[in-house]
Design a protein around this motif. Structure first.
Motif, PDB file in Angstrom:
ATOM      1  N   ARG A   1       1.271  -1.205   0.082  1.00  0.00           N
ATOM      2  CA  ARG A   1       0.512  -0.419   0.002  1.00  0.00           C
ATOM      3  C   ARG A   1       0.964   1.265   0.005  1.00  0.00           C
ATOM      4  O   ARG A   1       0.816   1.592   0.709  1.00  0.00           O
ATOM      5  N   PRO A   2       1.047   2.480  -1.215  1.00  0.00           N
ATOM      6  CA  PRO A   2       1.816   3.210  -1.432  1.00  0.00           C
ATOM      7  C   PRO A   2       1.673   4.018  -0.521  1.00  0.00           C
ATOM      8  O   PRO A   2       2.892   5.008   0.334  1.00  0.00           O
ATOM      9  N   LEU A   3       0.299   4.257   0.447  1.00  0.00           N
ATOM     10  CA  LEU A   3       0.053   5.760   1.135  1.00  0.00           C
ATOM     11  C   LEU A   3       0.914   4.907   2.338  1.00  0.00           C
ATOM     12  O   LEU A   3       0.993   6.062   3.636  1.00  0.00           O
ATOM     13  N   LEU A   4       1.620   3.897   3.142  1.00  0.00           N
ATOM     14  CA  LEU A   4       1.537   3.457   4.006  1.00  0.00           C
ATOM     15  C   LEU A   4       3.380   2.784   4.059  1.00  0.00           C
ATOM     16  O   LEU A   4       3.856   2.422   5.559  1.00  0.00           O
ATOM     17  N   GLN A   5       3.574   3.459   2.736  1.00  0.00           N
ATOM     18  CA  GLN A   5       5.531   2.792   2.755  1.00  0.00           C
ATOM     19  C   GLN A   5       6.498   4.149   3.228  1.00  0.00           C
ATOM     20  O   GLN A   5       7.231   3.739   2.604  1.00  0.00           O
ATOM     21  N   ASN A   6       6.150   4.701   4.172  1.00  0.00           N
ATOM     22  CA  ASN A   6       7.156   5.299   4.759  1.00  0.00           C
ATOM     23  C   ASN A   6       8.318   5.200   5.400  1.00  0.00           C
ATOM     24  O   ASN A   6       7.744   4.359   6.824  1.00  0.00           O
ATOM     25  N   PRO A   7       8.945   3.890   5.352  1.00  0.00           N
ATOM     26  CA  PRO A   7      10.228   3.339   6.506  1.00  0.00           C
ATOM     27  C   PRO A   7      10.322   4.331   7.900  1.00  0.00           C
ATOM     28  O   PRO A   7      10.197   4.048   8.722  1.00  0.00           O
ATOM     29  N   GLU A   8      10.442   5.767   7.210  1.00  0.00           N
ATOM     30  CA  GLU A   8      10.944   6.412   8.377  1.00  0.00           C
ATOM     31  C   GLU A   8       9.624   6.940   9.177  1.00  0.00           C
ATOM     32  O   GLU A   8       9.568   7.054  10.233  1.00  0.00           O
ATOM     33  N   GLY A   9       8.666   6.576   8.621  1.00  0.00           N
ATOM     34  CA  GLY A   9       7.150   7.030   8.954  1.00  0.00           C
ATOM     35  C   GLY A   9       6.739   6.812  10.271  1.00  0.00           C
ATOM     36  O   GLY A   9       7.267   5.229  10.310  1.00  0.00           O
ATOM     37  N   ASP A  10       6.388   7.129  11.246  1.00  0.00           N
ATOM     38  CA  ASP A  10       4.796   6.204  12.062  1.00  0.00           C
ATOM     39  C   ASP A  10       3.664   5.300  11.614  1.00  0.00           C
ATOM     40  O   ASP A  10       3.430   6.491  11.399  1.00  0.00           O
ATOM     41  N   PRO A  11       4.028   4.462  11.281  1.00  0.00           N
ATOM     42  CA  PRO A  11       2.106   3.882  10.967  1.00  0.00           C
ATOM     43  C   PRO A  11       1.413   3.871  11.238  1.00  0.00           C
ATOM     44  O   PRO A  11       0.255   4.837  10.830  1.00  0.00           O
ATOM     45  N   LEU A  12       1.389   4.210  12.599  1.00  0.00           N
ATOM     46  CA  LEU A  12       0.431   4.391  13.390  1.00  0.00           C
ATOM     47  C   LEU A  12      -0.494   5.810  13.181  1.00  0.00           C
ATOM     48  O   LEU A  12      -1.407   5.712  13.612  1.00  0.00           O
ATOM     49  N   ARG A  13       0.837   6.272  12.906  1.00  0.00           N
ATOM     50  CA  ARG A  13       0.349   8.522  12.823  1.00  0.00           C
ATOM     51  C   ARG A  13      -0.025   8.654  11.872  1.00  0.00           C
ATOM     52  O   ARG A  13      -0.878   9.398  11.578  1.00  0.00           O
ATOM     53  N   ARG A  14       0.444   7.524  10.332  1.00  0.00           N
ATOM     54  CA  ARG A  14      -0.144   7.932   9.227  1.00  0.00           C
ATOM     55  C   ARG A  14      -1.610   7.499   9.365  1.00  0.00           C
ATOM     56  O   ARG A  14      -2.690   7.986   8.772  1.00  0.00           O
ATOM     57  N   LEU A  15      -2.024   6.086   9.714  1.00  0.00           N
ATOM     58  CA  LEU A  15      -2.983   6.008   9.265  1.00  0.00           C
ATOM     59  C   LEU A  15      -4.132   6.218  11.053  1.00  0.00           C
ATOM     60  O   LEU A  15      -5.254   6.880  10.166  1.00  0.00           O
ATOM     61  N   ARG A  16      -3.434   7.303  11.351  1.00  0.00           N
ATOM     62  CA  ARG A  16      -3.760   8.583  12.160  1.00  0.00           C
ATOM     63  C   ARG A  16      -4.949   9.628  11.891  1.00  0.00           C
ATOM     64  O   ARG A  16      -6.015   9.947  11.287  1.00  0.00           O
ATOM     65  N   THR A  17      -4.203  10.382  11.001  1.00  0.00           N
ATOM     66  CA  THR A  17      -4.191  11.405   9.751  1.00  0.00           C
ATOM     67  C   THR A  17      -4.627  10.538   9.034  1.00  0.00           C
ATOM     68  O   THR A  17      -6.029  11.323   8.716  1.00  0.00           O
ATOM     69  N   LEU A  18      -4.526   9.413   8.088  1.00  0.00           N
ATOM     70  CA  LEU A  18      -5.820   9.209   7.052  1.00  0.00           C
ATOM     71  C   LEU A  18      -6.893   9.223   7.748  1.00  0.00           C
ATOM     72  O   LEU A  18      -8.096   9.494   7.044  1.00  0.00           O
ATOM     73  N   PHE A  19      -7.585   8.196   9.138  1.00  0.00           N
ATOM     74  CA  PHE A  19      -8.910   8.543   9.438  1.00  0.00           C
ATOM     75  C   PHE A  19      -9.180   9.781  10.456  1.00  0.00           C
ATOM     76  O   PHE A  19     -10.579   9.770   9.996  1.00  0.00           O
ATOM     77  N   HIS A  20      -8.450  10.548  10.606  1.00  0.00           N
ATOM     78  CA  HIS A  20      -9.478  12.037  10.791  1.00  0.00           C
ATOM     79  C   HIS A  20     -10.005  12.302   9.725  1.00  0.00           C
ATOM     80  O   HIS A  20     -10.738  12.450   9.787  1.00  0.00           O
ATOM     81  N   ASP A  21      -8.670  12.220   8.468  1.00  0.00           N
ATOM     82  CA  ASP A  21      -9.343  12.739   7.640  1.00  0.00           C
ATOM     83  C   ASP A  21     -10.375  12.282   6.664  1.00  0.00           C
ATOM     84  O   ASP A  21     -11.624  12.829   5.918  1.00  0.00           O
ATOM     85  N   ARG A  22     -10.523  10.400   6.852  1.00  0.00           N
ATOM     86  CA  ARG A  22     -11.572   9.953   6.049  1.00  0.00           C
ATOM     87  C   ARG A  22     -12.966   9.147   6.682  1.00  0.00           C
ATOM     88  O   ARG A  22     -13.510   9.475   5.945  1.00  0.00           O
ATOM     89  N   ASP A  23     -12.782   9.404   7.573  1.00  0.00           N
ATOM     90  CA  ASP A  23     -13.674   8.814   8.929  1.00  0.00           C
ATOM     91  C   ASP A  23     -15.376   9.848   8.350  1.00  0.00           C
ATOM     92  O   ASP A  23     -16.363   9.018   7.351  1.00  0.00           O
ATOM     93  N   PRO A  24     -14.968  11.103   8.223  1.00  0.00           N
ATOM     94  CA  PRO A  24     -16.266  11.783   7.640  1.00  0.00           C
ATOM     95  C   PRO A  24     -16.739  11.030   6.302  1.00  0.00           C
ATOM     96  O   PRO A  24     -17.583  11.430   6.290  1.00  0.00           O
ATOM     97  N   LEU A  25     -15.895  11.022   5.814  1.00  0.00           N
ATOM     98  CA  LEU A  25     -16.010  10.726   3.607  1.00  0.00           C
ATOM     99  C   LEU A  25     -17.045   9.159   3.251  1.00  0.00           C
ATOM    100  O   LEU A  25     -17.737   9.280   3.403  1.00  0.00           O
TER     101      LEU A  25
END
Ligand code: S3P
Length: 187
Positions: A119-143
């Protein structure tokens, strides 16, 4: 049964494809995974396409595919996690299909996706996956909520119980006929 088109939306890893495939089997309807249709069309993996053509080009193909599949009768459709990002997609899904949102918390998703490499949006090796998913969830849950007719909280149940929850919801809403319990004669 009247024409039924059911679609599943939700975050990556929420179980759309697995649950969708089982639901389609139970209802004896064909199953379509839009990510697979897209990969056949672009002739490479979504991950490679993101890298070479960028996200906007991917979203254009996704939009065209969603427009097509939401006009089919009698299918169960699993969508990609970003399907709700564009308004025409949200409209097509909501107005032409019965939309189920499989709602999972970022904490549950990170557990399920910890070995994912596709999954390209989750492939940042330096990134914190939980933080990334929280941001995506925050933006997308209402949609997802706005697009869906029904929300199913996935929590941590088995695929079997999730499939039953989806079927029960569809039966209660009169979208599909009730399946007779074992030993019961249908009317
Ligand atoms: C995406 C989710 C993926 C796929 C693409 C983009 C997203 O589908 O469509 O990598 O934006 O969340 P899944 O939800 O099946 O992983």
């Amino acid at each position: 049964m009247a024409a039924v088109l059911i679609s599943l939306v939700g975050m990556p890893g929420s179980g759309k494809s697995t649950v969708g495939r089982h639901v389609s089997r139970q209802l004896r309807l064909p199953f379509i995974d839009t990510d697979q249709v897209i990969e056949r069309r672009i002739g490479c993996s979504i991950r490679d396409f993101f890298e070479t053509q960028g996200e906007a080009a991917f979203r254009d193909v996704e939009q065209a595919v969603l427009d097509e599949v939401t006009q089919l009768p009698d299918h169960v459709v699993a969508t990609g996690g970003g399907a709700v990002l564009r308004e025409p997609n949200r409209l097509a899904l909501h107005s032409r299909t019965t939309v189920i949102y499989l709602r999972s918390s970022p904490e549950d998703l990170v557990r399920r996706l910890r070995h994912d490499t596709q999954r390209p949006l989750l492939q940042n090796p330096e990134g914190d996956p939980l933080r990334r998913l929280r941001t995506l969830f925050h933006d997308r849950d209402p949609l997802y909520r706005r697009t869906a007719h029904f929300v199913i909280e996935t929590g941590r149940p088995s695929v079997h119980s999730l499939v039953n929850m989806v079927l029960m919801q569809l039966e209660l809403a009169g979208v599909v006929p009730a399946t007779p319990a074992a030993g019961e004669t249908p009317p």
